[in-house]
Design an enzyme around this catalytic site. Structure first.
Site, PDB file in Angstrom:
ATOM      1  N   ASP A  28     -31.572  44.354  73.060  1.00  0.00           N
ATOM      2  CA  ASP A  28     -32.885  44.451  73.686  1.00  0.00           C
ATOM      3  C   ASP A  28     -32.699  44.591  75.205  1.00  0.00           C
ATOM      4  O   ASP A  28     -31.702  44.140  75.753  1.00  0.00           O
ATOM      5  CB  ASP A  28     -33.664  43.162  73.375  1.00  0.00           C
ATOM      6  CG  ASP A  28     -35.140  43.283  73.690  1.00  0.00           C
ATOM      7  OD1 ASP A  28     -35.800  44.110  73.048  1.00  0.00           O
ATOM      8  OD2 ASP A  28     -35.622  42.557  74.578  1.00  0.00           O
TER       9      ASP A  28
ATOM     10  N   TYR B  91     -36.740  43.961  83.265  1.00  0.00           N
ATOM     11  CA  TYR B  91     -35.637  42.989  83.381  1.00  0.00           C
ATOM     12  C   TYR B  91     -34.612  43.468  84.411  1.00  0.00           C
ATOM     13  O   TYR B  91     -33.673  42.750  84.742  1.00  0.00           O
ATOM     14  CB  TYR B  91     -34.900  42.772  82.049  1.00  0.00           C
ATOM     15  CG  TYR B  91     -35.730  42.306  80.874  1.00  0.00           C
ATOM     16  CD1 TYR B  91     -37.012  41.820  81.025  1.00  0.00           C
ATOM     17  CD2 TYR B  91     -35.197  42.348  79.588  1.00  0.00           C
ATOM     18  CE1 TYR B  91     -37.754  41.404  79.927  1.00  0.00           C
ATOM     19  CE2 TYR B  91     -35.923  41.924  78.491  1.00  0.00           C
ATOM     20  CZ  TYR B  91     -37.206  41.468  78.668  1.00  0.00           C
ATOM     21  OH  TYR B  91     -37.930  41.054  77.563  1.00  0.00           O
TER      22      TYR B  91
ATOM     23  N   LYS C  37     -38.196  48.912  77.378  1.00  0.00           N
ATOM     24  CA  LYS C  37     -39.659  48.720  77.306  1.00  0.00           C
ATOM     25  C   LYS C  37     -40.351  49.271  78.538  1.00  0.00           C
ATOM     26  O   LYS C  37     -39.839  49.157  79.651  1.00  0.00           O
ATOM     27  CB  LYS C  37     -39.988  47.224  77.192  1.00  0.00           C
ATOM     28  CG  LYS C  37     -39.174  46.469  76.172  1.00  0.00           C
ATOM     29  CD  LYS C  37     -39.714  45.072  75.919  1.00  0.00           C
ATOM     30  CE  LYS C  37     -38.746  44.294  75.045  1.00  0.00           C
ATOM     31  NZ  LYS C  37     -37.755  43.535  75.813  1.00  0.00           N
TER      32      LYS C  37
ATOM     33  N   HIS D 122     -44.470  47.227  76.741  1.00  0.00           N
ATOM     34  CA  HIS D 122     -44.098  45.822  76.946  1.00  0.00           C
ATOM     35  C   HIS D 122     -45.279  44.853  76.740  1.00  0.00           C
ATOM     36  O   HIS D 122     -45.121  43.811  76.129  1.00  0.00           O
ATOM     37  CB  HIS D 122     -43.499  45.656  78.347  1.00  0.00           C
ATOM     38  CG  HIS D 122     -42.541  44.523  78.475  1.00  0.00           C
ATOM     39  ND1 HIS D 122     -41.461  44.537  79.332  1.00  0.00           N
ATOM     40  CD2 HIS D 122     -42.485  43.317  77.864  1.00  0.00           C
ATOM     41  CE1 HIS D 122     -40.802  43.405  79.239  1.00  0.00           C
ATOM     42  NE2 HIS D 122     -41.407  42.638  78.344  1.00  0.00           N
TER      43      HIS D 122
HETATM   44  N1  LIG Z   1     -41.348  41.506  74.762  1.00  0.00           N
HETATM   45  C1  LIG Z   1     -41.527  40.433  75.501  1.00  0.00           C
HETATM   46  O1  LIG Z   1     -42.607  40.252  76.089  1.00  0.00           O
HETATM   47  C2  LIG Z   1     -40.419  39.434  75.632  1.00  0.00           C
HETATM   48  C3  LIG Z   1     -40.663  38.199  76.244  1.00  0.00           C
HETATM   49  C4  LIG Z   1     -39.614  37.291  76.324  1.00  0.00           C
HETATM   50  C5  LIG Z   1     -38.356  37.615  75.830  1.00  0.00           C
HETATM   51  N2  LIG Z   1     -38.129  38.830  75.262  1.00  0.00           N
HETATM   52  C6  LIG Z   1     -36.792  39.208  74.713  1.00  0.00           C
HETATM   53  O2  LIG Z   1     -36.424  38.214  73.757  1.00  0.00           O
HETATM   54  C7  LIG Z   1     -35.120  37.744  74.056  1.00  0.00           C
HETATM   55  C8  LIG Z   1     -34.918  36.331  73.567  1.00  0.00           C
HETATM   56  O3  LIG Z   1     -35.851  35.433  74.131  1.00  0.00           O
HETATM   57  P1  LIG Z   1     -35.482  34.392  75.296  1.00  0.00           P
HETATM   58  O4  LIG Z   1     -34.295  34.851  76.047  1.00  0.00           O
HETATM   59  O5  LIG Z   1     -36.760  34.168  76.039  1.00  0.00           O
HETATM   60  O6  LIG Z   1     -35.210  33.041  74.532  1.00  0.00           O
HETATM   61  P2  LIG Z   1     -34.332  32.545  73.261  1.00  0.00           P
HETATM   62  O7  LIG Z   1     -33.461  33.632  72.790  1.00  0.00           O
HETATM   63  O8  LIG Z   1     -35.288  31.896  72.341  1.00  0.00           O
HETATM   64  O9  LIG Z   1     -33.482  31.374  73.914  1.00  0.00           O
HETATM   65  C9  LIG Z   1     -32.477  31.633  74.857  1.00  0.00           C
HETATM   66  C10 LIG Z   1     -32.000  30.268  75.356  1.00  0.00           C
HETATM   67  O10 LIG Z   1     -31.408  29.564  74.269  1.00  0.00           O
HETATM   68  C11 LIG Z   1     -30.095  29.161  74.609  1.00  0.00           C
HETATM   69  N3  LIG Z   1     -29.271  29.262  73.400  1.00  0.00           N
HETATM   70  C12 LIG Z   1     -29.005  30.395  72.706  1.00  0.00           C
HETATM   71  N4  LIG Z   1     -28.233  30.131  71.640  1.00  0.00           N
HETATM   72  C13 LIG Z   1     -27.995  28.804  71.658  1.00  0.00           C
HETATM   73  C14 LIG Z   1     -27.255  27.944  70.817  1.00  0.00           C
HETATM   74  N5  LIG Z   1     -26.611  28.396  69.741  1.00  0.00           N
HETATM   75  N6  LIG Z   1     -27.228  26.601  71.144  1.00  0.00           N
HETATM   76  C15 LIG Z   1     -27.892  26.144  72.212  1.00  0.00           C
HETATM   77  N7  LIG Z   1     -28.604  26.923  73.054  1.00  0.00           N
HETATM   78  C16 LIG Z   1     -28.659  28.232  72.780  1.00  0.00           C
HETATM   79  C17 LIG Z   1     -29.660  30.114  75.694  1.00  0.00           C
HETATM   80  O11 LIG Z   1     -28.729  29.473  76.531  1.00  0.00           O
HETATM   81  P3  LIG Z   1     -27.488  30.259  77.231  1.00  0.00           P
HETATM   82  O12 LIG Z   1     -27.995  31.595  77.674  1.00  0.00           O
HETATM   83  O13 LIG Z   1     -27.132  29.347  78.347  1.00  0.00           O
HETATM   84  O14 LIG Z   1     -26.437  30.400  76.193  1.00  0.00           O
HETATM   85  C18 LIG Z   1     -30.961  30.380  76.443  1.00  0.00           C
HETATM   86  O15 LIG Z   1     -31.232  29.331  77.383  1.00  0.00           O
HETATM   87  C19 LIG Z   1     -35.064  37.882  75.588  1.00  0.00           C
HETATM   88  O16 LIG Z   1     -33.750  37.738  76.082  1.00  0.00           O
HETATM   89  C20 LIG Z   1     -35.674  39.247  75.752  1.00  0.00           C
HETATM   90  O17 LIG Z   1     -34.717  40.246  75.447  1.00  0.00           O
HETATM   91  C21 LIG Z   1     -39.154  39.742  75.145  1.00  0.00           C
END
Ligand SMILES: NC(=O)c1ccc[n+]([C@@H]2O[C@H](COP(=O)([O-])OP(=O)(O)OC[C@H]3O[C@@H](n4cnc5c(N)ncnc54)[C@H](OP(=O)(O)O)[C@@H]3O)[C@@H](O)[C@H]2O)c1
Length: 279
Positions: free
Chosen positions: A46, A51, A76, A109
């Site tokens: 993604d 970003y 996006k 987005h």
């Molecule tokens: N379309 C939209 O509007 C939108 C909005 C938000 C996000 N997104 C996309 O969705 C993706 C994922 O969402 P997100 O980054 O917000 O949150 P997420 O994937 O739910 O959580 C990421 C967090 O979880 C931690 N983590 C991951 N695996 C882990 C594990 N096995 N044990 C403990 N901690 C863990 C990571 O830490 P570390 O990085 O320190 O490992 C990071 O702090 C984004 O990166 C982005 O690409 C899209």
């Protein structure tokens, strides 16, 4: 690690059942983290114009040993460029920034309903797909009312709707709507962005009984819902942990127990697409 199953979109393109999130992965460190994710086994990546990491993602693709055609690369369209001509230019700019000839998936987005330009943006994505700049097109954060307008006014149904989805906000109605219309729901912040969700005692009990971690239970829950999670993780160990989901399954009762954790106000930052807008 067991093989990752594939999901077929409504236009025939296949995606792996789990992808890799890249929000906050930028610059040289971001490139290294994304290369590691590809090495570990992620094939769906993604990213977003907003970003500011399309360049890092493109560089990671070139540095990885996996052929481009085996990868599924997403970006996006930002809210400030919904007008048709601007959207076309932005897609071209996205490609230039990444150094890619095409995106596999390009998403609007946010709908930003007060601007009322998302149908314009959708027409641009439809044309960019016809011209071969994008293989599949979709949206993020679209509610049924927004999706209905796209379909009614253009006759083209998105392939993907990427929405906030985790056990504290399970999106039952939106998932059902997407499924009925042949749209794959992708889950953003599938781990609740490492909030208190990762300390939830109910999920911990289920994790203990499977000898798995809480993130693995949560991601397996997404898979069994039929939603496609895109977790972001910085270390190779966590990246691998989050992919090791295909050697166990949750019972119907465990699925229901996790589903019951969902709250109507369970969004992480109150980003209701009916009101919240991003440019
Ligand atoms: N379309 C939209 O509007 C939108 C909005 C938000 C996000 N997104 C996309 O969705 C993706 C994922 O969402 P997100 O980054 O917000 O949150 P997420 O994937 O739910 O959580 C990421 C967090 O979880 C931690 N983590 C991951 N695996 C882990 C594990 N096995 N044990 C403990 N901690 C863990 C990571 O830490 P570390 O990085 O320190 O490992 C990071 O702090 C984004 O990166 C982005 O690409 C899209």
């Amino acid at each position: 690690m067991n093989a990752i199953p594939e999901i077929t979109l409504n236009d025939g393109l296949t995606l792996p059942a789990i992808g890799f999130g890249t929000y906050k992965l930028n610059g040289a460190a971001g490139v290294n983290t994304i290369v590691s994710a590809i090495d570990v086994g992620y094939r769906l990546l993604d990213s977003a114009f907003n970003y500011e990491n399309e360049g890092a993602l493109g560089e990671a693709v070139r540095r990885s040993s996996v052929p481009r055609e085996q990868l599924r690369i997403t970006s996006k369209l930002p809210g400030r460029h919904h007008a048709y001509d601007e959207a076309i230019t932005t897609i071209q700019e996205s490609l230039l920034r990444a150094g890619l000839d095409y995106y596999d998936l390009y998403l609007i987005h946010w709908p930003n309903p007060s601007k009322d330009l998302y149908v314009d943006a959708w027409r641009a994505l439809i044309d960019a797909k016809k011209w071969g700049l994008i293989r599949s097109i979709g949206v993020c954060n679209f509610l049924p009312e927004h999706l209905e307008r796209l379909i009614q006014e253009t006759g083209v149904t998105p392939s993907v709707n990427q929405v906030e989805l985790h056990p504290y906000f399970s999106q039952e109605k939106q998932r059902a709507w997407d499924r009925e219309h042949g749209i794959v729901t992708e889950s953003w912040s599938p781990l609740g962005r490492a909030s208190t969700l990762l300390e939830d005692s109910t999920i911990q009990q289920i994790a203990d009984s499977h000898h798995k971690s809480i993130p693995q239970i949560i991601l397996r829950w997404h898979i069994q819902l039929g939603a496609l999670p895109i977790p972001k993780a910085s270390s190779p160990a966590r990246q691998l942990e989050n992919l090791t989901l295909f050697d166990f399954s949750l019972t119907d009762e465990e699925m229901q127990t996790i589903g019951q954790l969902s709250q109507p106000n369970g969004r992480l930052q109150n980003q209701d697409p009916a009101k919240y807008e991003e440019f």
